[in-house]
Structure formats: C-alpha cells, structure tokens
Design a protein around this motif. Structure first.
Motif, mmCIF file in Angstrom:
data_model
loop_
_atom_site.group_PDB
_atom_site.id
_atom_site.type_symbol
_atom_site.label_atom_id
_atom_site.label_comp_id
_atom_site.label_asym_id
_atom_site.label_seq_id
_atom_site.Cartn_x
_atom_site.Cartn_y
_atom_site.Cartn_z
ATOM 1 N N ASP A 185 10.957 1.897 -0.928
ATOM 2 C CA ASP A 185 9.837 1.959 -0.930
ATOM 3 C C ASP A 185 9.340 3.616 -0.469
ATOM 4 O O ASP A 185 7.646 3.885 -0.258
ATOM 5 N N THR A 186 9.263 4.278 -2.336
ATOM 6 C CA THR A 186 8.279 5.207 -3.187
ATOM 7 C C THR A 186 8.426 4.290 -4.372
ATOM 8 O O THR A 186 8.098 3.811 -5.201
ATOM 9 N N LEU A 187 6.814 5.552 -4.630
ATOM 10 C CA LEU A 187 6.000 4.715 -6.105
ATOM 11 C C LEU A 187 5.962 5.704 -6.561
ATOM 12 O O LEU A 187 5.237 6.748 -6.401
ATOM 13 N N GLN A 194 2.594 11.471 -1.380
ATOM 14 C CA GLN A 194 3.218 12.450 -0.906
ATOM 15 C C GLN A 194 3.356 13.676 -1.611
ATOM 16 O O GLN A 194 2.963 14.342 -1.039
ATOM 17 N N SER A 250 5.086 8.216 -4.612
ATOM 18 C CA SER A 250 3.946 8.115 -2.886
ATOM 19 C C SER A 250 5.054 6.948 -2.355
ATOM 20 O O SER A 250 5.891 6.553 -2.636
ATOM 21 N N LYS A 251 4.442 6.816 -1.261
ATOM 22 C CA LYS A 251 5.257 6.013 0.082
ATOM 23 C C LYS A 251 4.578 5.246 0.309
ATOM 24 O O LYS A 251 3.687 4.968 1.097
ATOM 25 N N LYS A 252 5.536 3.923 0.767
ATOM 26 C CA LYS A 252 4.704 2.549 1.144
ATOM 27 C C LYS A 252 4.554 2.588 2.504
ATOM 28 O O LYS A 252 5.154 3.741 3.632
ATOM 29 N N LYS A 281 0.717 -1.056 -0.250
ATOM 30 C CA LYS A 281 0.021 0.120 0.065
ATOM 31 C C LYS A 281 0.778 1.555 0.288
ATOM 32 O O LYS A 281 1.917 1.332 0.494
ATOM 33 N N TYR A 282 0.364 2.006 -0.757
ATOM 34 C CA TYR A 282 0.992 3.559 -0.908
ATOM 35 C C TYR A 282 0.126 4.548 -0.966
ATOM 36 O O TYR A 282 -0.122 4.557 -1.633
ATOM 37 N N GLN A 283 0.447 5.520 -0.270
ATOM 38 C CA GLN A 283 0.533 6.814 0.102
ATOM 39 C C GLN A 283 0.590 7.849 -0.586
ATOM 40 O O GLN A 283 1.589 8.019 -0.572
ATOM 41 N N PHE A 336 9.717 1.561 -9.419
ATOM 42 C CA PHE A 336 9.300 1.256 -7.707
ATOM 43 C C PHE A 336 10.895 1.522 -7.833
ATOM 44 O O PHE A 336 11.690 0.586 -8.049
ATOM 45 N N GLU A 355 -2.839 0.470 -3.824
ATOM 46 C CA GLU A 355 -2.627 -0.658 -3.134
ATOM 47 C C GLU A 355 -2.459 -1.387 -4.140
ATOM 48 O O GLU A 355 -3.097 -2.013 -5.285
#
Length: 127
Positions: A107-109, A10, A124-126, A6-8, A104, A40
């Motif tokens: 932990d960064t998308l 940023q 986005s960050k995990k 899951k990535y939120q 990817f 996700e």
C-alpha cells in the motif's frame, strides 16, 4: 500487478533543492512543501492515468507503457517521454536529465526523482 488507487503523501526528502534545480519559483516551493498531495492512479492494462493534486494545482498525465507520451511537469512544462515497466512493481522514465522511478510496495508508493546529485524522494500511502 495493478497500480490503481489513491495515495496520500506521507513524507518527502530534498523537496526544496530539487524544486529549485528544476526552476520552480521560490513562492511556489514554499507553498508546496507542506501540502500532503494526493496521487490517483488509474490503470487499464498498459494504459495509465496519473492525477496528482497538490493544493489547488492538478496535473493529469496519461500514458501507455512503451509508447511516447506528452507529460506535464510540476513547472507546467510539457515533455515527451516513454514510460517503461521494470520488474513487477516499478514504472521508470527519463526526461530533461531527470530519472523518475515509481515503485509500488503493497500500500506504499515510493517516487524517486534524480537530477544530477539531487535525489528527491516521496513516500505516499494508499488511502
């Protein structure tokens, strides 16, 4: 490399110009620009499921690398596209004049969508 997680969101660049260019109504652009959406990703071999939640809107896309799939866009429109893997950490596809790259990095998308000279970038960050 397994992309699951899951990535939120940023940060993002050029959200408004890109959304206007793809035809999203102004009221939805204003609603969506400050929401920290969550993506996700569930990967099972070459099969992927992307679940993108932005406020109350949920877009779910499933695809298998190298095979044509139907993908739902942010506008709700459905398009046919083929997603390919580039190198170890990138997923790439094109549809309706848009090039979409998900990269990817630990932990960064990083998602980059390019339409003409507009480059929309989301980081986005995990979680």
């Amino acid at each position: 490399m397994n992309f699951s997680g899951k990535y939120q969101l940023q940060s993002q660049e050029n959200f408004e110009p890109f959304m206007k260019a793809i035809g999203l109504p102004d009221d939805l652009i204003q609603k969506g620009k400050d929401i920290k959406g969550v993506s996700e990703i569930v990967q099972n071999g070459n099969h992927f499921k992307f679940i993108i939640t932005t406020g109350s809107k949920v877009i779910q896309n499933e695809f298998t690398l190298g095979e044509e799939s139907e993908l739902e866009l942010m506008t709700g429109e459905k398009v046919k596209a083929v997603v390919q893997k580039e190198g170890e950490n990138k997923l790439v596809t094109s549809f309706k004049g848009i090039k979409y790259v998900s990269e990817f990095n630990g932990d960064t998308l990083i998602s980059i969508m390019t339409l003409g000279d507009i480059v929309f970038k989301r980081i986005s960050k995990k979680i």
